[in-house]
Design an enzyme around this catalytic site. Structure first.
Site, PDB file in Angstrom:
ATOM      1  N   HIS A 118     -32.908  -0.195 -18.034  1.00 25.79           N
ATOM      2  CA  HIS A 118     -33.632   0.556 -16.992  1.00 25.79           C
ATOM      3  C   HIS A 118     -34.711  -0.308 -16.341  1.00 25.79           C
ATOM      4  O   HIS A 118     -35.707   0.195 -15.850  1.00 25.79           O
ATOM      5  CB  HIS A 118     -34.270   1.841 -17.558  1.00 25.79           C
ATOM      6  CG  HIS A 118     -33.344   2.649 -18.400  1.00 25.79           C
ATOM      7  ND1 HIS A 118     -32.521   3.618 -17.892  1.00 25.79           N
ATOM      8  CD2 HIS A 118     -33.095   2.603 -19.735  1.00 25.79           C
ATOM      9  CE1 HIS A 118     -31.799   4.147 -18.867  1.00 25.79           C
ATOM     10  NE2 HIS A 118     -32.123   3.537 -19.994  1.00 25.79           N
ATOM     11  N   SER A 174     -41.858 -19.733   3.668  1.00 25.65           N
ATOM     12  CA  SER A 174     -41.974 -18.689   4.678  1.00 25.65           C
ATOM     13  C   SER A 174     -42.564 -19.331   5.920  1.00 25.65           C
ATOM     14  O   SER A 174     -43.380 -20.242   5.825  1.00 25.65           O
ATOM     15  CB  SER A 174     -42.891 -17.580   4.154  1.00 25.65           C
ATOM     16  OG  SER A 174     -43.551 -16.940   5.225  1.00 25.65           O
ATOM     17  N   LYS A 209     -45.680 -19.161  -0.008  1.00 23.78           N
ATOM     18  CA  LYS A 209     -44.395 -18.669  -0.520  1.00 23.78           C
ATOM     19  C   LYS A 209     -43.457 -19.759  -1.031  1.00 23.78           C
ATOM     20  O   LYS A 209     -43.365 -20.839  -0.481  1.00 23.78           O
ATOM     21  CB  LYS A 209     -43.659 -17.874   0.578  1.00 23.78           C
ATOM     22  CG  LYS A 209     -44.261 -16.541   0.916  1.00 23.78           C
ATOM     23  CD  LYS A 209     -44.439 -15.588  -0.263  1.00 23.78           C
ATOM     24  CE  LYS A 209     -43.160 -14.957  -0.737  1.00 23.78           C
ATOM     25  NZ  LYS A 209     -42.575 -14.069   0.253  1.00 23.78           N
ATOM     26  N   GLU A 211     -30.667 -15.127  -3.202  1.00 20.96           N
ATOM     27  CA  GLU A 211     -30.538 -13.949  -2.327  1.00 20.96           C
ATOM     28  C   GLU A 211     -29.283 -14.057  -1.471  1.00 20.96           C
ATOM     29  O   GLU A 211     -28.580 -13.071  -1.232  1.00 20.96           O
ATOM     30  CB  GLU A 211     -31.778 -13.821  -1.439  1.00 20.96           C
ATOM     31  CG  GLU A 211     -33.003 -13.385  -2.231  1.00 20.96           C
ATOM     32  CD  GLU A 211     -34.273 -13.459  -1.399  1.00 20.96           C
ATOM     33  OE1 GLU A 211     -35.024 -12.485  -1.402  1.00 20.96           O
ATOM     34  OE2 GLU A 211     -34.520 -14.497  -0.758  1.00 20.96           O
TER      35      GLU A 211
END
Ligand code: ARG
Length: 498
Positions: free
Chosen positions: A173, A294, A300, A307
């Site tokens: 979970h 970024s 970043k 991804e």
């Protein structure tokens, strides 16, 4: 091909009637715009070598059964194999203006050999021909993809060995659940990938039968021998029913399913990596060489590669979906709808291999942070089950042990200390069986070592799992080794006496 182009400015429409046009279809050309829209030639170009091998094997068989004179067979096979070499070198030019690659090659052959070229298509139809090219393609692609997946799996097995001492939480979970080792986590990724690889293996096996000789839908009255073709193309046998064969794309379903399964496995691995590189988890450090930045936020360091692996999985699943929708409700036999199998078939191999390679290349730039990992299981709460099991080992019924350990967790909370810091003196107030041995399992490393059940996270069990993973990857590579590359098939056909 740009299907937006109008018939007038598209050179592919400057055709001379098309080789599949007869008096029956009328003496006129097909409406150029419709020919341009219906042709599969642009996609088919990727199948040209497979198609040429299918034709070369067909010619060899026609000669063997006496349907071709020696000289004609020599000419036909010579031209087809030369075209294969030209295609390999990227030098084969196929004229536009044909419905597909099969017609384009026959038209080229006829231009080159005249009447002899017209003998090629005896005892076959494009329906079995396209199925042959597709099966050769899928077999080749599935083998290559399988090989790359098994290499990744082997590397993951090595990495799992390297990371066998790193202890971190496992999640259920997405809540911290129990301590495991990073080696165990990596072995879990590898197992999932192996199941994807198995699905590719199934696709490889099911694809590996020859459809050639089924003709348009019911076989042929000519005295062919389908086994000769199957042998020349290294198929394991021949398909059994012509009507089924020419409309069968189940092997493409298997292929796109196998590809999707590998991608799905990679996408789940990717999510672990993406999560674990966040400062919230911080279990993994992302190397500069694979981090993306970024354009606005200077701080970043993003895991874009992972991804994108997750993102591209959508396309892989889309390919499977497209194939399922394509075959849904088709009548038995052939329907031109099937031509639209091309995009999913051709896209799947490069898509999956690209993602596999990306993960392989990126993996070595990910480093576990052993302290951060350990910290996440150090308060003892993730070892609560281990405490309960330690009580069970002392003879306490599990439900009683579970309840007592729950009370222990509660007590630690009340005292505002970590479970791991609770004193034995306090613990015995909850249950008389608590002792130093029981509380020792609050150390996550001790807890991990105790999980010795088959499939568990104890180091010796993980070693067993790694051994099994290596063996499975080896077996898959062996399977791949049995599939000859197209060049080898070409050489075998050429060596076959006519
Ligand atoms: N162009 C089709 C394809 O590449 C093959 C055509 C098969 N038969 C036919 N009668 N149109 O899938």
């Amino acid at each position: 091909m740009n299907t937006e182009t109008t018939a007038q400015d598209d050179p592919c429409c400057a055709n001379e009637g098309g080789i599949a046009r007869t008096d029956a279809t009328g003496r006129t050309e097909m409406v150029p715009e419709l020919l341009a829209w219906t042709t599969s030639l642009e996609h088919d170009r990727s199948l040209v070598r497979e198609d040429l091998l299918g034709s070369a094997a067909h010619v060899t068989m026609l000669r063997k059964v006496g349907l071709l004179e020696l000289e004609d067979a020599q000419k036909l096979r010579g031209s087809l194999l030369r075209m294969f070499d030209e295609a390999t070198a990227g030098k084969l030019v196929l004229a536009d203006g044909e419905e597909d690659v099969h017609m384009a090659i026959e038209s080229l052959l006829t231009k080159e050999l005249g009447q002899v070229g017209k003998r090629l298509h005896a005892a076959r139809s494009r329906n079995d021909q396209v199925a042959t090219a597709l099966r050769l393609h899928v077999r080749d692609q599935a083998a290559r993809t399988l090989g790359e997946v098994s290499n990744l799996v082997t590397e993951l097995a090595e990495r799992a060995t390297d990371e066998r001492e790193v202890v971190l939480p496992a999640y259920t979970h997405r809540q911290r659940a129990q301590p495991i080792t990073a080696g165990f986590l990596i072995a879990a990724w590898a197992n999932q990938l192996l199941r994807g690889a198995d699905a590719l293996g199934v696709a490889l096996d099911r694809t590996n039968v020859s459809p050639l000789g089924c003709g348009a839908c019911s076989g042929t009255s000519l005295p062919i021998d389908r086994d000769i073709v199957a042998e020349l193309l290294h198929f394991n046998g021949t398909t059994s029913n012509a009507l089924d064969t020419i409309g069968d794309r189940d092997f493409v379903l298997d292929w796109t399913w196998g590809g999707a399964r590998v991608l799905l496995a990679l996408s789940r691995l990717a999510t672990d990596v993406i999560d674990f590189t966040t400062s919230e988890f911080a279990f993994l450090k992302i190397g500069d060489a694979i981090a993306a930045g970024s354009s606005m936020m200077p701080q970043k360091k993003n895991p874009d590669v992972f991804e994108l692996v997750r993102g591209k999985t959508a396309r892989g699943v889309g390919n499977l979906n497209a194939m399922m929708m394509l075959v849904k409700g088709l009548p038995s036999g052939y329907a031109r709808d099937l031509q639209d199998d091309r995009q999913p078939v051709l896209d799947t191999g490069p898509l999956v291999r690209g993602a596999v390679r990306a993960v392989r290349a990126a993996m070595i730039h990910l480093a576990f942070d052993p302290e951060r990992c350990l910290l996440a299981v150090s308060d003892g709460s993730t070892q609560a089950t281990d405490v309960a099991e330690a009580l069970v080992r002392k003879g306490v019924p599990f439900r009683e042990a579970y309840k007592a350990t729950g009370q222990l967790v509660h007590l630690a909370k009340e005292k505002k200390i970590d479970l791991a810091k609770l004193l034995l003196a306090d613990a015995v107030t909850v249950h008389a069986e608590f002792d130093a041995d029981v509380l020792a399992v609050l150390d996550p490393k001790v807890a991990v070592r105790a999980k010795k059940s088959a499939g568990g996270t104890a180091p010796e069990r993980v070693d067993e799992q790694i051994g099994a993973i290596r063996a499975a990857a080896y077996d898959l590579n062996y399977k791949v080794g049995n599939i000859p590359p197209l060049e080898a098939i070409r050489a075998g056909i050429e060596a076959h006496p006519l």
